[in-house]
Design an enzyme around this catalytic site. Structure first.
Site, short mmCIF file in Angstrom:
data_model
loop_
_atom_site.label_atom_id
_atom_site.label_comp_id
_atom_site.label_asym_id
_atom_site.label_seq_id
_atom_site.Cartn_x
_atom_site.Cartn_y
_atom_site.Cartn_z
N CYS A 164 -67.88 44.43 20.37
CA CYS A 164 -68.20 43.20 19.76
C CYS A 164 -66.93 42.39 19.23
O CYS A 164 -66.68 41.14 19.18
CB CYS A 164 -69.20 43.38 18.68
SG CYS A 164 -68.86 44.52 17.27
N ASP B 152 -73.03 35.15 17.63
CA ASP B 152 -72.91 36.40 17.76
C ASP B 152 -72.90 37.43 19.05
O ASP B 152 -73.70 37.11 20.02
CB ASP B 152 -74.39 36.86 17.32
CG ASP B 152 -74.74 38.38 17.05
OD1 ASP B 152 -73.89 39.15 17.03
OD2 ASP B 152 -76.03 38.47 16.40
N HIS C 219 -73.73 40.18 19.69
CA HIS C 219 -74.49 41.52 20.01
C HIS C 219 -75.70 41.06 20.78
O HIS C 219 -76.82 41.29 20.30
CB HIS C 219 -74.92 42.03 18.61
CG HIS C 219 -73.66 42.23 17.55
ND1 HIS C 219 -73.07 41.65 16.99
CD2 HIS C 219 -73.30 43.68 17.72
CE1 HIS C 219 -71.95 42.22 16.53
NE2 HIS C 219 -72.24 43.39 16.84
#
Length: 476
Positions: free
Chosen positions: A106, A365, A367
């Protein structure tokens, strides 16, 4: 025999964890991100306000910042930023059998997004928006989850029973492109070519100059390997090396400077703005992954006289938690148009911060697990590289380890940036986030090469925390 059996168990365990992460991060929970109508929203230097369309308000009604538009304008601007997320089913990463970065990559993805924003500023400008930004479909939890579950079951069955590359050269993004006199339609087409080239540089293949494979390879020289956790300071140094070693002609006019010990040495930055001579041009190493070869243009022949500089400043904004004294400073940083964002996040959960509203950060994000995209075709899909759904996080949850990013187009631009940032640092003079110093780092006898341990501030582990994703936003 015993060692062989142990190796097989480890391989199976690694594959199982990879498949589990692929399924876990393919979920998209459709919770709404709340935005207030009564407070301005900042996105990488631009200010928006979500008042009702029939409400009258002046064009400059918040501390001198121009109000750029309504909800649709914000959505289009946000969705136009490049979104780099977890991917799966790409060619194995250097030194491993991993074909996905789910669960560990990430921060590398957040770093890619920051560099991508700098390149957008460099080639397309801050006002550029992707024409198709408002046509992006929402993240559908039902279909995504069902597909992820099927992939997980199929992969498990295959485990129990027992490469792509960028192939064609594209037109360089070098500054010599002649666009003057073209019609608006031609300009739009040219921007789309720039857009596709930028995305291709971050492809998940070994030949992409800023792709995950290249970053993992460079990280190995700093003590990291595929599957390890990468922090924001280390990622800054990896990105610097990636741009330095790139042989892509379009990257010849830009370089990366990383501050040392929260100190920016002005003459070092000014030196970076001076383009290297033809014989000094850097290129990829023989040991690294192969890079794309361009037959029409060479990186050395088309070097500009000066080059832009991406300034990355790794900082620590507190001890175990971010000191509230820095919240206001972070807001001011994200209000600057030459700011390319902040990479950081929550403990063991990296994010790319691009703006704020009130006391909450707005972020992109990484993720979210998506399938590998083959960018070697001229019409490869772009939708998965743009996010339709912004997310928010309270400043109080921000981890103190982070890296600020700025884009400096020229030496004159840097002088303005230095002056403006120095004024912002004055209110926190007792414990400034970083400082500017005249001179070069060599004047202070600082070591050039630091070990990975000295470069990095590791995020504290907290196994009790769980995280979810959110989808679209709702106005309150």
């Amino acid at each position: 025999m015993e060692n062989k059996g142990s190796d097989e168990v480890e391989k199976l365990k690694t594959k199982f964890m990879s498949m589990w992460h692929n399924m876990k991060y393919s979920w998209a929970l459709k919770s709404k991100t709340a935005f207030s109508r009564s407070s301005p929203v900042f996105l990488l230097g631009k200010c928006y306000h979500f008042k009702a369309e029939d409400d009258d308000y002046p064009s400059e009604d918040f501390q001198g910042f121009s109000i750029m538009g309504n909800v649709e304008a914000f959505r289009k601007d946000f969705a136009s930023r490049l979104w780099l997320t977890y991917r799966e089913d790409f060619p194995p990463l250097p030194g491993s059998t991993l074909t996905s970065d789910c669960g560990w990559g990430c921060m590398l993805r957040a770093g890619q997004m920051m560099i991508a924003q700098a390149l957008v500023l460099h080639y397309l400008g801050r006002d550029w928006c992707w024409p198709e930004a408002l046509t992006l479909p929402p993240l559908d939890v039902e279909s995504r989850t069902a597909t992820a579950a099927k992939r997980f079951v199929t992969s498990m069955q295959a485990s129990l029973q027992s490469t792509s590359r960028i192939s064609e050269s594209r037109a360089s993004l070098a500054p010599q492109a002649q666009v003057l006199g073209f019609a608006e339609e031609a300009d739009t087409h040219l921007n789309e070519e720039y857009h596709r080239n930028l995305v291709s540089w971050f492809a998940d293949v070994s030949s992409a100059p800023l792709g995950l494979h290249r970053l993992v390879h460079l990280g190995s020289a700093m003590g990291k390997q595929a599957g390890d956790w990468y922090g924001p300071a280390l990622v800054a140094h990896i990105l610097k090396e990636a741009v330095k070693e790139a042989t892509e002609p379009g990257l010849a006019g830009i370089t990366v400077y990383v501050s040392q010990d929260c100190t920016v040495y002005s003459l070092d930055v000014m030196d970076c703005h001076k383009a290297p001579k033809a014989g000094e041009a850097s290129g990829g190493t023989a040991e690294g992954p192969p890079v794309v070869e361009h037959t029409e243009l060479s990186a050395t022949a088309m070097l500009p006289e000066t080059q832009a500089v991406i300034i990355l400043i790794p900082v620590r904004l507190g001890g175990e938690r971010t000191n509230p004294e820095y919240f206001g400073f972070a807001k001011k940083i994200l209000s600057l148009e030459y700011c390319i964002g902040i990479i950081g996040g929550k403990p063991k959960h990296a994010c790319y911060f691009v703006g704020f509203q009130d006391d909450s950060l707005i972020y992109m994000d990484p993720h979210y697990c998506q399938s590998f995209v083959n960018v070697s075709t001229s019409d490869f899909p772009l939708q998965s590289y743009h996010c339709p759904s912004p997310k928010k996080m309270p400043f109080s949850k921000m981890d103190p380890s982070c890296t600020f990013g700025f884009y400096s187009k020229s030496a004159q631009d840097y002088e303005r940036i230095r002056e403006e940032l120095s004024k912002l640092l004055e209110p926190t003079a007792k414990y400034p986030a970083f400082t500017f110093v005249q001179g070069r780092s060599t004047d202070y006898e600082l070591p050039v090469d630091l070990s990975a341990e000295k470069r990095e501030w590791h995020f504290p582990r907290d196994a009790r925390r769980t995280f979810t994703t959110s989808g679209d936003f709702v106005l309150l």
